[in-house]
Design an enzyme around this catalytic site. Sequence first.
Site, mmCIF file in Angstrom:
data_model
loop_
_atom_site.group_PDB
_atom_site.id
_atom_site.type_symbol
_atom_site.label_atom_id
_atom_site.label_comp_id
_atom_site.label_asym_id
_atom_site.label_seq_id
_atom_site.Cartn_x
_atom_site.Cartn_y
_atom_site.Cartn_z
ATOM 1 N N SER A 132 0.859 -1.199 0.000
ATOM 2 C CA SER A 132 0.000 0.000 0.000
ATOM 3 C C SER A 132 0.882 1.232 0.000
ATOM 4 C CB SER A 132 -0.874 0.016 1.252
ATOM 5 O OG SER A 132 -1.495 1.278 1.405
ATOM 6 N N TYR A 146 -1.944 -0.836 10.409
ATOM 7 C CA TYR A 146 -2.040 -1.164 8.979
ATOM 8 C C TYR A 146 -0.763 -0.733 8.268
ATOM 9 C CZ TYR A 146 -3.866 -1.251 4.152
ATOM 10 O OH TYR A 146 -4.057 -1.481 2.805
#
Length: 237
Positions: A132, A146
Amino acid sequence: MTDFSNKKVLVLGGSRGIGAAIVRRFAHDGATVAFTYAGSHDAAQVLAGETGSRAIRSDAADRQAVIEVVSGEGPLDILVVNAGALVMGDPLTLDADAVDRMIDINVRAPYHAAVEAARRMPDGGRIIVIGSTNGDRMPFAGGAAYALTKSALQGLARGLARDFGARGITVNIIQPGPTDTDMNPADGPMSAMMHDFMAIKRHATGEEIAGLAAYLAGPEAGIVTGAMHTIDGGFAA
Ligand code: NDP
């Protein structure tokens, strides 16, 4: 379009979203494709029927299951690890078990899957993990856990690229920005805030991410390894 006929592809986490777009792309380009899923049985069956791929129920949080499915489907020409979980919120109150499960899915599974795939992967094979843009930039509160999972993948790629480079096996991370899926719908409540960080103020499509995966898996990318490929509309620019 690259011709992937005679290539065997496994996508971990392929029933929905970015993973499903990657399954469609490789199947369309002629590969023999299998993919895993956890809960979305119906979506997986529909996708398998549509694309001629094979759906396998296997939980990416279970290390032994990950190793067994990768080994059982091998030798693989191309492994794509897409399965991911997103747990966000105040770290002081976030459920610790949910955080640990996310680490299992987002970090442990890609590592063990990549190593297992490499055991029997032919020379010139491809390992691609979906990270990401948050591996580089986490511009709002609540995303630490995350972000740490996606940053960890950067070390995975840099290290494994060196372990497997002599065999021409490449290891790369795709780092999407906001992409229109169930995890992050383009019309969701966070969209305007995320678009504020971007130079091109829209969500990507799964197809755009799949296009980058096809490039990295193709013959033109044989010298591309140990690298992060950000595709985020300038989110991290
Ligand atoms: P979705 O939630 O829409 O889809 C996730 C996919 O992964 C589903 O096919 C799901 O299977 C599978 N999956 C999830 N957990 C497991 C598990 N334990 N075992 C097996 N399969 C599992 O997510 P996205 O398509 O949005 O995200 C895909 C990847 O891209 C993730 O790694 C995510 O972190 C990353 N990403 C996404 C961005 C976005 O904006 N959408 C931005 C940056 C990165 P099932 O249907 O069975 O649950």
